[in-house]
Structure formats: structure tokens, C-alpha cells
Write a protein that holds these residues in place. Sequence first.
Motif, short mmCIF file in Angstrom:
data_model
loop_
_atom_site.label_atom_id
_atom_site.label_comp_id
_atom_site.label_asym_id
_atom_site.label_seq_id
_atom_site.Cartn_x
_atom_site.Cartn_y
_atom_site.Cartn_z
N ARG A 71 -40.62 18.20 -105.98
CA ARG A 71 -40.24 17.54 -104.73
C ARG A 71 -38.73 17.29 -104.69
NH1 ARG A 71 -44.02 12.52 -103.46
NH2 ARG A 71 -42.83 12.63 -101.53
N ALA A 72 -38.13 17.06 -105.87
CA ALA A 72 -36.69 16.78 -105.91
C ALA A 72 -35.85 18.05 -105.79
CB ALA A 72 -36.34 16.06 -107.21
N GLU A 73 -36.38 19.18 -106.31
CA GLU A 73 -35.56 20.39 -106.40
C GLU A 73 -36.08 21.56 -105.58
OE1 GLU A 73 -34.93 21.47 -110.45
OE2 GLU A 73 -34.12 19.51 -111.02
N GLN A 79 -41.04 19.23 -100.42
CA GLN A 79 -41.09 17.85 -99.96
C GLN A 79 -42.23 17.64 -98.96
OE1 GLN A 79 -37.14 17.11 -98.49
NE2 GLN A 79 -36.20 17.52 -100.47
N ASP A 121 -43.00 15.52 -109.20
CA ASP A 121 -41.77 14.80 -108.87
C ASP A 121 -40.57 15.73 -108.96
OD1 ASP A 121 -43.16 12.47 -108.43
OD2 ASP A 121 -42.79 11.65 -110.44
N PRO A 172 -37.24 21.77 -98.68
CA PRO A 172 -38.10 21.18 -97.64
C PRO A 172 -39.58 21.50 -97.80
CG PRO A 172 -36.13 22.15 -96.67
CD PRO A 172 -36.14 22.56 -98.10
N LYS A 227 -48.54 10.86 -104.17
CA LYS A 227 -48.19 12.27 -104.19
C LYS A 227 -48.69 12.96 -102.93
CE LYS A 227 -46.81 11.59 -108.42
NZ LYS A 227 -45.41 11.42 -108.71
N SER A 228 -47.89 13.91 -102.44
CA SER A 228 -48.31 14.67 -101.28
C SER A 228 -49.02 15.95 -101.70
CB SER A 228 -47.09 15.00 -100.41
OG SER A 228 -46.12 15.69 -101.16
N ASP A 251 -46.17 25.26 -103.00
CA ASP A 251 -45.62 24.32 -102.02
C ASP A 251 -46.10 24.66 -100.62
OD1 ASP A 251 -43.97 26.35 -100.95
OD2 ASP A 251 -42.27 25.78 -102.19
#
Length: 211
Positions: free
Chosen positions: A39-41, A47, A36, A44, A2-3, A68
Motif C-alpha cells: 500500500r505504501a509503495e 492503495q 502495508d 494508486p 486492511k483493504s 492489487d
Amino acid sequence: MKSFSFALATASTAVTLGVASPAIADEQAAIDGCIDRLRAEGGPDAQAGGEILSSEFSEAGTLVMLRDAGGTVWRCIGYNDGTVGELTVAQAADDGGGAMAGASSEPATTTVQVRFDAGTSGAELTGTLSPGSSTRYVLGANNGQNLYVRVATDTDGVFYQIFNPDGSFLLEQMTPDREYRGELWQSGDHVVEVINRGNGTAGYNVIFGID
């Protein structure tokens, strides 16, 4: 890997001798599912990483607050199997031009699986929509059951519509001042879509009932 990183100590960091209790393991699964999904929705900025602000575990679902890399705060409801019931913007970051930092110019659509607490036949959820965006709430129901939907907002330009499991309209676009109550004639996943057709960010509450 995970970031995201923990900004606050939560129950999932208090593991003794490396052995997690069932509740801690369930909370961590919910947190991982929220990361997860974000990060998908989340675009940038999501992510690129971020931080977990807090998590509140319960058997009905873990409330996870995340920020984020662009500074937008997200509210997520995660479950112990790693699935996510709700992901919404709690506080949008501003990039200085009046838009959410890192946001795409294209409207976004988010899908939320609605779950009722054990012993209940209804739920109330909150959400936030940027201009042109929508959230699709999915509810499993059977032919002959009754569906109730009410959307409450102080923002102009918000509408909602309801789809049958086969994709046809159960209710075409409606304003929030009118609630829906009616008998269903198909079995399967029904979709209530809340849409922001206004020029500004819209906050709202939506109430569901099935009996």
C-alpha cells in the motif's frame, strides 16, 4: 483495517476457536507487513485494495503473493516481526497502452533488506524492473569482510552499482556480464542497486555473498 481480502484459504484463516497457533500468528504478521508495504509503495492501484492470492509460511520468511486493484501481481517476502525483505512485481498488468495499470510516469525505486538464512553466507533473489526503475538491496557487513555480487539477466539495459555505508561508490555502474568480488573497507549497510535503463520490463536474478 486492511483493504485486501483473502482469495484463497491459507493457514492464517484456519484458526480454531479464535486462538491462533504461533506459526499462524507469525504468518499473519508477515502478511500484514506485506500489505502495508504494498500500500505504501505500490501506487494508486495498491492503495485501492486487492486480494491475497497465497501465502507459504516458513521460519526463514513467508512468501506472500498479492494482486492489487489494477491486476498487477506482487511477490513479497515477509517476516514474523512484520518487516518485509522483498517486494517485487511478479506479473505486471497492462492498461491497454503498454504500461502497468495505475503506474506513475516517474521511475520507482524499491528498497530490499537482504537476509541470509541461518548458517549461510549468501542469498539469491529475483526481481522485475519497469523502465527507469531500480531496486536497492541493503546488506549489513563489516570492514575487512569480502563481498560477492552477481547479476544475471537476459534483458539489455540492466546495470548495477554498489555504495559504501557513507554513500560513496564501492563500485560505479557495471554491466551484469561482470561480477564483483572485493574486500570491504567500511562497516555498516552497503547498498547494491540494480537499475533498468532499457525500454522494456527487465527480469533478473542477483546473488550475494559475504564472508
